[in-house]
Design a protein around this motif. Sequence first.
Motif, PDB file in Angstrom:
ATOM      1  N   UNK A  18       1.688 -21.101  16.763  1.00 15.70           N
ATOM      2  CA  UNK A  18       2.354 -20.166  15.849  1.00 15.70           C
ATOM      3  C   UNK A  18       2.203 -18.724  16.317  1.00 15.70           C
ATOM      4  N   UNK A  19       3.223 -17.930  16.058  1.00 13.29           N
ATOM      5  CA  UNK A  19       3.148 -16.501  16.350  1.00 13.29           C
ATOM      6  C   UNK A  19       2.420 -15.753  15.242  1.00 13.29           C
ATOM      7  N   UNK A  20       2.684 -16.146  13.987  1.00 18.37           N
ATOM      8  CA  UNK A  20       2.141 -15.423  12.838  1.00 18.37           C
ATOM      9  C   UNK A  20       1.775 -16.390  11.723  1.00 18.37           C
ATOM     10  N   UNK A  21       0.803 -15.992  10.908  1.00 16.18           N
ATOM     11  CA  UNK A  21       0.545 -16.633   9.624  1.00 16.18           C
ATOM     12  C   UNK A  21       0.989 -15.659   8.533  1.00 16.18           C
ATOM     13  N   UNK A  22       1.619 -16.170   7.489  1.00 24.03           N
ATOM     14  CA  UNK A  22       1.915 -15.395   6.282  1.00 24.03           C
ATOM     15  C   UNK A  22       1.122 -16.015   5.144  1.00 24.03           C
ATOM     16  N   UNK A  23       0.260 -15.235   4.517  1.00 21.50           N
ATOM     17  CA  UNK A  23      -0.669 -15.752   3.515  1.00 21.50           C
ATOM     18  C   UNK A  23      -0.426 -15.035   2.192  1.00 21.50           C
ATOM     19  N   UNK A  24      -0.175 -15.818   1.133  1.00 23.39           N
ATOM     20  CA  UNK A  24       0.078 -15.260  -0.197  1.00 23.39           C
ATOM     21  C   UNK A  24      -0.673 -16.093  -1.229  1.00 23.39           C
ATOM     22  N   UNK A  25      -1.476 -15.432  -2.066  1.00 15.83           N
ATOM     23  CA  UNK A  25      -2.160 -16.092  -3.186  1.00 15.83           C
ATOM     24  C   UNK A  25      -2.903 -17.345  -2.736  1.00 15.83           C
ATOM     25  N   UNK A  26      -3.635 -17.228  -1.643  1.00 15.90           N
ATOM     26  CA  UNK A  26      -4.398 -18.356  -1.107  1.00 15.90           C
ATOM     27  C   UNK A  26      -5.865 -18.121  -1.414  1.00 15.90           C
ATOM     28  N   UNK A  27      -6.501 -19.080  -2.067  1.00 14.78           N
ATOM     29  CA  UNK A  27      -7.843 -18.874  -2.595  1.00 14.78           C
ATOM     30  C   UNK A  27      -8.973 -18.958  -1.593  1.00 14.78           C
ATOM     31  N   UNK A  86      -3.645  -1.848   6.956  1.00 18.63           N
ATOM     32  CA  UNK A  86      -2.434  -1.928   6.137  1.00 18.63           C
ATOM     33  C   UNK A  86      -1.180  -1.851   7.006  1.00 18.63           C
ATOM     34  N   UNK A  87      -0.153  -2.567   6.565  1.00 14.60           N
ATOM     35  CA  UNK A  87       1.153  -2.513   7.227  1.00 14.60           C
ATOM     36  C   UNK A  87       2.117  -1.707   6.361  1.00 14.60           C
ATOM     37  N   UNK A  88       2.446  -2.223   5.173  1.00 16.10           N
ATOM     38  CA  UNK A  88       3.381  -1.551   4.272  1.00 16.10           C
ATOM     39  C   UNK A  88       2.859  -1.626   2.841  1.00 16.10           C
ATOM     40  N   UNK A  89       3.317  -0.680   2.002  1.00 17.42           N
ATOM     41  CA  UNK A  89       2.968  -0.681   0.582  1.00 17.42           C
ATOM     42  C   UNK A  89       4.193  -0.315  -0.249  1.00 17.42           C
ATOM     43  N   UNK A  90       4.221  -0.819  -1.490  1.00 18.24           N
ATOM     44  CA  UNK A  90       5.243  -0.432  -2.457  1.00 18.24           C
ATOM     45  C   UNK A  90       4.570  -0.228  -3.809  1.00 18.24           C
ATOM     46  N   UNK A  91       4.991   0.821  -4.518  1.00 14.34           N
ATOM     47  CA  UNK A  91       4.418   1.181  -5.813  1.00 14.34           C
ATOM     48  C   UNK A  91       5.355   0.778  -6.935  1.00 14.34           C
ATOM     49  N   UNK A 121       8.703  -6.809  11.457  1.00 13.28           N
ATOM     50  CA  UNK A 121       8.071  -5.765  12.270  1.00 13.28           C
ATOM     51  C   UNK A 121       6.993  -6.350  13.177  1.00 13.28           C
ATOM     52  N   UNK A 122       6.217  -7.290  12.628  1.00 15.80           N
ATOM     53  CA  UNK A 122       5.154  -7.900  13.420  1.00 15.80           C
ATOM     54  C   UNK A 122       5.730  -8.708  14.577  1.00 15.80           C
ATOM     55  N   UNK A 123       6.812  -9.435  14.323  1.00 20.36           N
ATOM     56  CA  UNK A 123       7.436 -10.233  15.386  1.00 20.36           C
ATOM     57  C   UNK A 123       7.954  -9.346  16.511  1.00 20.36           C
ATOM     58  N   UNK A 124       8.367  -8.136  16.150  1.00 21.27           N
ATOM     59  CA  UNK A 124       8.823  -7.172  17.161  1.00 21.27           C
ATOM     60  C   UNK A 124       7.660  -6.395  17.773  1.00 21.27           C
ATOM     61  N   UNK A 125       6.454  -6.687  17.265  1.00 15.73           N
ATOM     62  CA  UNK A 125       5.239  -5.974  17.667  1.00 15.73           C
ATOM     63  C   UNK A 125       5.362  -4.483  17.362  1.00 15.73           C
ATOM     64  N   UNK A 126       5.969  -4.190  16.199  1.00 13.27           N
ATOM     65  CA  UNK A 126       6.152  -2.811  15.749  1.00 13.27           C
ATOM     66  C   UNK A 126       5.468  -2.550  14.407  1.00 13.27           C
ATOM     67  N   UNK A 127       4.718  -3.507  13.889  1.00 13.57           N
ATOM     68  CA  UNK A 127       4.087  -3.347  12.576  1.00 13.57           C
ATOM     69  C   UNK A 127       2.942  -2.345  12.653  1.00 13.57           C
ATOM     70  N   UNK A 128       2.873  -1.394  11.706  1.00 16.08           N
ATOM     71  CA  UNK A 128       1.787  -0.413  11.708  1.00 16.08           C
ATOM     72  C   UNK A 128       0.423  -1.072  11.506  1.00 16.08           C
ATOM     73  N   UNK A 129      -0.601  -0.345  11.868  1.00 13.05           N
ATOM     74  CA  UNK A 129      -1.985  -0.743  11.607  1.00 13.05           C
ATOM     75  C   UNK A 129      -2.718   0.491  11.090  1.00 13.05           C
ATOM     76  N   UNK A 130      -2.677   0.668   9.775  1.00 15.86           N
ATOM     77  CA  UNK A 130      -3.302   1.835   9.153  1.00 15.86           C
ATOM     78  C   UNK A 130      -4.639   1.425   8.556  1.00 15.86           C
ATOM     79  N   UNK A 131      -5.702   2.007   9.062  1.00 19.48           N
ATOM     80  CA  UNK A 131      -7.035   1.655   8.572  1.00 19.48           C
ATOM     81  C   UNK A 131      -7.192   2.060   7.113  1.00 19.48           C
TER      82      UNK A 131
END
Length: 255
Positions: A18-27, A86-91, A121-131
């Motif tokens: 796999x290229x990426x994992x997407x994880x949502x609400x996983x305990x 962090x990659x992206x945020x929405x308020x 963005x991650x697949x394009x290797x353009x996703x930010x990495x904000x500490x």
Amino acid sequence: PETLKSQELVAEISRLSPDLFAVVAFGSILTPEWLRVPRLGAINLHGSLLPEYRGASPVQRALWDGRGGTGVTTIWMDEGIDTGDCILQRWTPIEPGDTAGTLALRLSELGAPLLAESLVLAAREEAPRSRQREPGSYAKKLAKRDGLVDFSADAVTIWNRQRAVTPWPGATTGYDSRRVLIVESRPHDLLPGVAAPGTVLEVAGRVVVVACGLGSLELRRVKPEGGAVMDAIDWARGTRVSRGARMNWNEEAMT
């Protein structure tokens, strides 16, 4: 999967390259072994504006604390609990009528396209990495006892907590030795107390007004024990709740 401890499962997923994992609400927490499997990394969608409210109950704790807004964040997962870059945020604003149930639904609708954008963005290797800024805060998991209504608190605090524990574990009080869940409420006023906390001050219009440690609270909708959700005024009239009656609010009364 119910568990991530199986070495066979790790090997099986690794063979898929796999290229990426997407994880949502996983305990479960992904171990370093799992985080090494995807070529580009693992992305998690979290229900807060990190670094605030890391952990298990970010939606509920934002309401509990009386916040005016919250949001969603996508992060690159690391070995910590919601500590990755962090990659992206929405308020989004928290509305007066929001509960944990309605807010969680809105955050999921806000988060789905954000996760999709992050994956592209991650697949394009353009996703930010904000500490993340430190120190962050952690959203402690709710316990059933968090639903017990303490009318000695001020009206705004009780209202915020009622919204935070709806639908689970439910804002629990009682009348005449029977449990009553407060499903919807609003602060009525913040005037100094004129009666003991838990005293019914008014049964009028569409609400039941109950005295708090500071101010009073309007009960708008309730769910009596064994019954359906109904307007508080209908419950009060059917149960013959009158001015001066007391709502049970101490933990001993609810056992």
